[in-house]
Motif scaffolding. Sequence first.
Motif, PDB file in Angstrom:
ATOM      1  N   ASP A  24       0.824  -1.206   0.000  1.00  0.00           N
ATOM      2  CA  ASP A  24       0.000   0.000   0.000  1.00  0.00           C
ATOM      3  C   ASP A  24       0.862   1.262   0.000  1.00  0.00           C
ATOM      4  O   ASP A  24       0.723   2.125   0.870  1.00  0.00           O
ATOM      5  N   HIS A  25       1.772   1.342  -0.960  1.00  0.00           N
ATOM      6  CA  HIS A  25       2.663   2.495  -1.177  1.00  0.00           C
ATOM      7  C   HIS A  25       3.848   2.548  -0.190  1.00  0.00           C
ATOM      8  O   HIS A  25       4.704   3.421  -0.336  1.00  0.00           O
ATOM      9  N   ALA A  26       3.890   1.687   0.806  1.00  0.00           N
ATOM     10  CA  ALA A  26       4.990   1.729   1.775  1.00  0.00           C
ATOM     11  C   ALA A  26       6.235   1.045   1.214  1.00  0.00           C
ATOM     12  O   ALA A  26       6.155   0.168   0.354  1.00  0.00           O
ATOM     13  N   GLN A  27       7.412   1.487   1.703  1.00  0.00           N
ATOM     14  CA  GLN A  27       8.682   0.848   1.344  1.00  0.00           C
ATOM     15  C   GLN A  27       9.198   0.042   2.537  1.00  0.00           C
ATOM     16  O   GLN A  27       8.915   0.376   3.686  1.00  0.00           O
ATOM     17  N   SER A  28       9.965  -1.010   2.241  1.00  0.00           N
ATOM     18  CA  SER A  28      10.406  -1.927   3.291  1.00  0.00           C
ATOM     19  C   SER A  28      11.922  -1.983   3.371  1.00  0.00           C
ATOM     20  O   SER A  28      12.615  -1.935   2.353  1.00  0.00           O
ATOM     21  N   ALA A  29      12.434  -2.090   4.602  1.00  0.00           N
ATOM     22  CA  ALA A  29      13.855  -2.339   4.863  1.00  0.00           C
ATOM     23  C   ALA A  29      13.925  -3.545   5.785  1.00  0.00           C
ATOM     24  O   ALA A  29      13.224  -3.596   6.797  1.00  0.00           O
ATOM     25  N   ARG A  30      14.772  -4.528   5.463  1.00  0.00           N
ATOM     26  CA  ARG A  30      14.780  -5.803   6.176  1.00  0.00           C
ATOM     27  C   ARG A  30      16.134  -6.092   6.827  1.00  0.00           C
ATOM     28  O   ARG A  30      17.181  -5.758   6.265  1.00  0.00           O
ATOM     29  N   LEU A  31      16.085  -6.757   7.988  1.00  0.00           N
ATOM     30  CA  LEU A  31      17.289  -7.171   8.707  1.00  0.00           C
ATOM     31  C   LEU A  31      17.118  -8.610   9.187  1.00  0.00           C
ATOM     32  O   LEU A  31      16.000  -9.063   9.435  1.00  0.00           O
ATOM     33  N   VAL A  32      18.239  -9.311   9.346  1.00  0.00           N
ATOM     34  CA  VAL A  32      18.234 -10.663   9.907  1.00  0.00           C
ATOM     35  C   VAL A  32      19.348 -10.747  10.946  1.00  0.00           C
ATOM     36  O   VAL A  32      20.423 -10.168  10.782  1.00  0.00           O
ATOM     37  N   ALA A  33      19.063 -11.470  12.038  1.00  0.00           N
ATOM     38  CA  ALA A  33      20.060 -11.659  13.095  1.00  0.00           C
ATOM     39  C   ALA A  33      19.948 -13.067  13.640  1.00  0.00           C
ATOM     40  O   ALA A  33      18.844 -13.565  13.867  1.00  0.00           O
ATOM     41  N   VAL A  34      21.087 -13.720  13.812  1.00  0.00           N
ATOM     42  CA  VAL A  34      21.135 -15.009  14.505  1.00  0.00           C
ATOM     43  C   VAL A  34      22.109 -14.874  15.667  1.00  0.00           C
ATOM     44  O   VAL A  34      23.068 -14.108  15.600  1.00  0.00           O
ATOM     45  N   PRO A  35      21.874 -15.590  16.769  1.00  0.00           N
ATOM     46  CA  PRO A  35      22.713 -15.401  17.956  1.00  0.00           C
ATOM     47  C   PRO A  35      24.125 -15.949  17.778  1.00  0.00           C
ATOM     48  O   PRO A  35      24.335 -16.979  17.129  1.00  0.00           O
ATOM     49  N   GLY A  36      25.088 -15.232  18.369  1.00  0.00           N
ATOM     50  CA  GLY A  36      26.470 -15.704  18.411  1.00  0.00           C
ATOM     51  C   GLY A  36      27.033 -15.984  17.034  1.00  0.00           C
ATOM     52  O   GLY A  36      26.842 -15.233  16.080  1.00  0.00           O
ATOM     53  N   ALA A  37      27.720 -17.121  16.920  1.00  0.00           N
ATOM     54  CA  ALA A  37      28.336 -17.519  15.651  1.00  0.00           C
ATOM     55  C   ALA A  37      27.551 -18.632  14.980  1.00  0.00           C
ATOM     56  O   ALA A  37      28.083 -19.361  14.134  1.00  0.00           O
ATOM     57  N   GLU A  38      26.280 -18.781  15.350  1.00  0.00           N
ATOM     58  CA  GLU A  38      25.466 -19.855  14.777  1.00  0.00           C
ATOM     59  C   GLU A  38      25.061 -19.530  13.349  1.00  0.00           C
ATOM     60  O   GLU A  38      25.209 -18.396  12.876  1.00  0.00           O
ATOM     61  N   SER A  39      24.523 -20.540  12.654  1.00  0.00           N
ATOM     62  CA  SER A  39      24.208 -20.403  11.241  1.00  0.00           C
ATOM     63  C   SER A  39      22.779 -20.852  10.955  1.00  0.00           C
ATOM     64  O   SER A  39      22.199 -21.648  11.696  1.00  0.00           O
ATOM     65  N   ILE A  40      22.237 -20.337   9.853  1.00  0.00           N
ATOM     66  CA  ILE A  40      20.980 -20.836   9.306  1.00  0.00           C
ATOM     67  C   ILE A  40      21.322 -21.996   8.379  1.00  0.00           C
ATOM     68  O   ILE A  40      22.164 -21.864   7.487  1.00  0.00           O
ATOM     69  N   ARG A  41      20.672 -23.136   8.595  1.00  0.00           N
ATOM     70  CA  ARG A  41      20.964 -24.322   7.782  1.00  0.00           C
ATOM     71  C   ARG A  41      19.861 -24.494   6.741  1.00  0.00           C
ATOM     72  O   ARG A  41      18.683 -24.592   7.078  1.00  0.00           O
ATOM     73  N   LEU A  42      20.259 -24.522   5.475  1.00  0.00           N
ATOM     74  CA  LEU A  42      19.316 -24.706   4.378  1.00  0.00           C
ATOM     75  C   LEU A  42      19.368 -26.147   3.889  1.00  0.00           C
ATOM     76  O   LEU A  42      20.446 -26.748   3.791  1.00  0.00           O
ATOM     77  N   HIS A  43      18.196 -26.707   3.554  1.00  0.00           N
ATOM     78  CA  HIS A  43      18.103 -28.085   3.072  1.00  0.00           C
ATOM     79  C   HIS A  43      17.651 -28.094   1.620  1.00  0.00           C
ATOM     80  O   HIS A  43      16.867 -27.239   1.197  1.00  0.00           O
ATOM     81  N   SER A  44      18.131 -29.072   0.868  1.00  0.00           N
ATOM     82  CA  SER A  44      17.728 -29.180  -0.538  1.00  0.00           C
ATOM     83  C   SER A  44      16.271 -29.610  -0.665  1.00  0.00           C
ATOM     84  O   SER A  44      15.623 -29.350  -1.678  1.00  0.00           O
ATOM     85  N   ALA A  45      15.761 -30.278   0.360  1.00  0.00           N
ATOM     86  CA  ALA A  45      14.346 -30.662   0.408  1.00  0.00           C
ATOM     87  C   ALA A  45      13.865 -30.497   1.843  1.00  0.00           C
ATOM     88  O   ALA A  45      14.652 -30.579   2.787  1.00  0.00           O
ATOM     89  N   ALA A  46      12.574 -30.248   2.006  1.00  0.00           N
ATOM     90  CA  ALA A  46      12.012 -30.031   3.340  1.00  0.00           C
ATOM     91  C   ALA A  46      12.226 -31.258   4.226  1.00  0.00           C
ATOM     92  O   ALA A  46      12.021 -32.400   3.799  1.00  0.00           O
ATOM     93  N   GLN A  47      12.662 -31.004   5.471  1.00  0.00           N
ATOM     94  CA  GLN A  47      12.947 -32.066   6.430  1.00  0.00           C
ATOM     95  C   GLN A  47      11.844 -32.123   7.488  1.00  0.00           C
ATOM     96  O   GLN A  47      11.266 -31.109   7.861  1.00  0.00           O
ATOM     97  N   GLU A  48      11.573 -33.347   7.991  1.00  0.00           N
ATOM     98  CA  GLU A  48      10.571 -33.491   9.036  1.00  0.00           C
ATOM     99  C   GLU A  48      11.041 -32.829  10.326  1.00  0.00           C
ATOM    100  O   GLU A  48      12.222 -32.888  10.678  1.00  0.00           O
ATOM    101  N   ILE A  49      10.096 -32.187  11.034  1.00  0.00           N
ATOM    102  CA  ILE A  49      10.385 -31.573  12.318  1.00  0.00           C
ATOM    103  C   ILE A  49      10.051 -32.586  13.405  1.00  0.00           C
ATOM    104  O   ILE A  49       8.933 -33.098  13.465  1.00  0.00           O
ATOM    105  N   GLU A  50      11.022 -32.891  14.244  1.00  0.00           N
ATOM    106  CA  GLU A  50      10.823 -33.894  15.286  1.00  0.00           C
ATOM    107  C   GLU A  50       9.641 -33.524  16.188  1.00  0.00           C
ATOM    108  O   GLU A  50       9.501 -32.382  16.610  1.00  0.00           O
ATOM    109  N   GLY A  51       8.778 -34.500  16.450  1.00  0.00           N
ATOM    110  CA  GLY A  51       7.624 -34.277  17.310  1.00  0.00           C
ATOM    111  C   GLY A  51       6.559 -33.414  16.694  1.00  0.00           C
ATOM    112  O   GLY A  51       5.781 -32.776  17.395  1.00  0.00           O
TER     113      GLY A  51
END
Length: 259
Positions: free
Chosen positions: A122-149
């Motif tokens: 609706d005419h607004a502009q967006s600015a985005r940020l991402v943060a993960v704690p410490g030295a940890e990483s986001i892990r990407l999978h080639s296919a969706a993985q089951e979530i335990e439980g």
Amino acid sequence: ITGGFVYRGQKHPELQGMYIFGDWETRRIWGVPVEAEGVGERREVLEPTVRVVDFAEDHQGELYLLDYDAGTIHGIERNDVTQDQHRFPTRLSETGIFESVPDHVPAAGVLPFSINAEQWADHAQSARLVAVPGAESIRLHSAAQEIEGSMFKRSADFPQDSVLLKTLSLDLAAGDPTTNRKIETQILHFDGREWRGYSYAWNEQQTDAELVEASGKNQTFEVADPAAPGGKRVHNWRFASRMECIRCHNPWAEYTLAF
């Protein structure tokens, strides 16, 4: 909604006479007191944990919750509240995400990112940020993985306490970037299992933003626009409630929306 029972057990006298029922989508469990021919005010009695597909009752009147995701049976136990040393940030400046909130300068380790296809806002502009704690990483999978439980899958694993942020701003004179004003900052916080959404409304001075109440709110802005009748139009802005956030930001997508 998954229907339950009127509680008649002894372990939780505060629930006596309350009809206990649950919500499949949000996993919340509520109770309403049964009063004569009607019911009283609804209140939440359990934090979201079980995707309740049914309730059961034993001979003593104690209730059990049947979890669809893991196929398990859960009882209701009292959890004593302990003093939390970490007060929830009610101002954007208290989150630690920014080095300078007025200038929208992120703190060290908080990274800007952009997306390939911008959502119409609706005419607004967006600015985005991402943060993960410490030295940890986001892990990407080639296919969706089951979530335990869980009955769900996902294509990326974020560390607990990861944050995604979007600040929306609006030109108060159409097409004039010098009139740009920050309106809302939306934050998604990953608690280790679910993403939870929070909105912060920017103040008039553009120095900070205040946490919007859980039910959300509406605000109007006057925008100078030569194309509008009289050269002005009223811009209606909706700050989403936290329940509105999880209508989209939930595990059904199998990936984290906005990233």
